[in-house]
Design a protein around this motif. Structure first.
Motif, mmCIF file in Angstrom:
data_model
loop_
_atom_site.group_PDB
_atom_site.id
_atom_site.type_symbol
_atom_site.label_atom_id
_atom_site.label_comp_id
_atom_site.label_asym_id
_atom_site.label_seq_id
_atom_site.Cartn_x
_atom_site.Cartn_y
_atom_site.Cartn_z
ATOM 1 N N GLU A 4 18.566 -9.079 14.980
ATOM 2 C CA GLU A 4 17.435 -8.321 14.442
ATOM 3 C C GLU A 4 16.950 -7.261 15.415
ATOM 4 O OE1 GLU A 4 14.034 -10.250 12.065
ATOM 5 O OE2 GLU A 4 13.200 -9.997 14.088
ATOM 6 N N ILE A 5 16.494 -6.133 14.864
ATOM 7 C CA ILE A 5 15.785 -5.128 15.634
ATOM 8 C C ILE A 5 14.455 -4.852 14.956
ATOM 9 C CG2 ILE A 5 17.861 -4.047 16.585
ATOM 10 C CD1 ILE A 5 17.509 -1.800 14.499
ATOM 11 N N GLN A 6 13.458 -4.506 15.750
ATOM 12 C CA GLN A 6 12.141 -4.167 15.237
ATOM 13 C C GLN A 6 11.710 -2.847 15.874
ATOM 14 O OE1 GLN A 6 9.328 -7.380 15.749
ATOM 15 N NE2 GLN A 6 10.780 -8.937 15.024
ATOM 16 N N LYS A 96 11.645 -4.031 10.150
ATOM 17 C CA LYS A 96 12.411 -5.173 10.640
ATOM 18 C C LYS A 96 13.751 -5.171 9.912
ATOM 19 C CE LYS A 96 10.162 -9.043 10.998
ATOM 20 N NZ LYS A 96 9.519 -10.344 10.604
ATOM 21 N N HIS A 98 18.291 -6.257 10.264
ATOM 22 C CA HIS A 98 19.347 -6.989 10.972
ATOM 23 C C HIS A 98 20.705 -6.506 10.466
ATOM 24 C CE1 HIS A 98 19.525 -9.372 7.257
ATOM 25 N NE2 HIS A 98 20.714 -9.789 7.671
ATOM 26 N N HIS A 118 24.451 -5.932 19.143
ATOM 27 C CA HIS A 118 23.014 -6.206 19.143
ATOM 28 C C HIS A 118 22.336 -5.550 20.343
ATOM 29 C CE1 HIS A 118 19.503 -9.292 19.000
ATOM 30 N NE2 HIS A 118 19.206 -8.190 18.349
ATOM 31 N N ALA A 121 22.273 -1.754 19.914
ATOM 32 C CA ALA A 121 21.258 -1.357 18.932
ATOM 33 C C ALA A 121 19.855 -1.398 19.537
ATOM 34 C CB ALA A 121 21.332 -2.266 17.708
ATOM 35 N N ARG A 122 19.569 -2.412 20.323
ATOM 36 C CA ARG A 122 18.247 -2.510 20.949
ATOM 37 C C ARG A 122 18.031 -1.387 21.961
ATOM 38 N NH1 ARG A 122 17.388 -8.615 22.856
ATOM 39 N NH2 ARG A 122 15.381 -7.715 23.472
ATOM 40 N N VAL A 125 17.277 1.801 20.058
ATOM 41 C CA VAL A 125 15.884 1.861 19.595
ATOM 42 C C VAL A 125 14.991 2.381 20.713
ATOM 43 C CG1 VAL A 125 13.901 0.488 18.884
ATOM 44 C CG2 VAL A 125 16.119 0.081 17.828
ATOM 45 N N PRO A 146 10.378 1.268 19.911
ATOM 46 C CA PRO A 146 10.298 -0.182 19.685
ATOM 47 C C PRO A 146 8.867 -0.661 19.501
ATOM 48 C CG PRO A 146 10.827 0.307 21.975
ATOM 49 C CD PRO A 146 10.891 1.608 21.243
#
Length: 240
Positions: A4-6, A96, A98, A118, A121-122, A125, A146
């Motif tokens: 997941e990314i937010q 939110k 994924h 993952h 991707a973070r 962001v 973020p």
């Protein structure tokens, strides 16, 4: 959720065009973003054909308001015409999402490294995305950073429910369905306490075929290794 990314995305304007208004040229924005619009933002942050991004929730932070502008769009026959576009104004969303691996890209099975994608991707962001971010239309520039989903005070936090009726969800492409056809999806959009919980594309109740298509090929003929690209760029710089 796993992988997941937010993040939050903000912009002065947004244009999630209602398909009904495209015919006459007087574009009018939907009140909330479509699933496909949010997916496009996530793919601008980080995307590879190995992945399929899924939008889980979007939180509307500011009041929904619109602004109309006189535009001079280019006509297909040449020249310009006059039109009025109605944009969403001063938008702010928390998102939110994924990813899952694309089961129809067996040629990229060697790239299915969950932790690698993952972490990339973070980092993407934090960097504000790998490509330009825009909200629905190219002229609606946006910015990503973020955040912790649910932090801060939202305008609709105390509004139990807002129903937007039947709305466009997105388009099914052969790359992600395994079928050589394109389909459009509709769903009943609803916001509860400021949060829109999107259903997965496979669960959309209204699906209609709109034409034939084929998955985009990815191979040596249209892909380039980093080493090859680096040598070409360095070679050009040295020669210049």
């Amino acid at each position: 959720m796993r992988n997941e990314i937010q993040f939050q995305v903000t912009g002065k304007y947004a244009l999630f065009t209602d398909p009904l208004t495209k015919i006459g040229g007087e574009k009018f924005s939907l009140q909330v973003p479509t699933y496909s619009a949010m997916k496009g933002i996530v793919e601008s942050i980080y995307w590879k054909p190995t992945l399929i991004w899924f939008i889980d929730e979007v939180r509307v932070m500011k009041v929904i308001q619109t602004e109309s502008k006189g535009m001079r769009p280019i006509e297909y026959s040449g020249g310009n015409t006059l039109a009025y576009y109605t944009y969403l104004k001063d938008v702010h969303y928390q998102v939110k999402a994924h990813f899952e691996f694309n089961p129809y890209r067996e040629d990229l099975v060697q790239d299915r490294n969950e932790h690698k994608h993952h972490h990339i991707a973070r980092r993407a962001v934090k960097a504000g995305g790998r490509r330009d971010i825009f909200l629905g239309a190219r002229e609606c520039q946006a910015y990503v950073e973020p955040c912790e989903f649910g932090e801060g005070e939202g305008f609709y936090d105390n509004v139990p429910e807002v129903d937007f009726g039947i709305m466009l969800h997105g388009i099914n492409y052969p790359d992600e369905t395994g079928r050589n056809e394109m389909e459009t999806r509709l769903w009943n959009a609803k916001m509860e306490n400021g949060i829109i919980r999107y259903i997965p594309p496979a669960e959309c109740p209204y699906v209609r075929k709109i034409g034939k298509g084929a998955a985009k090929p990815f191979g040596p003929e249209n892909m380039q290794s980093v080493d090859t690209l680096y040598s070409e760029v360095c070679g050009e710089e040295e020669s210049s």
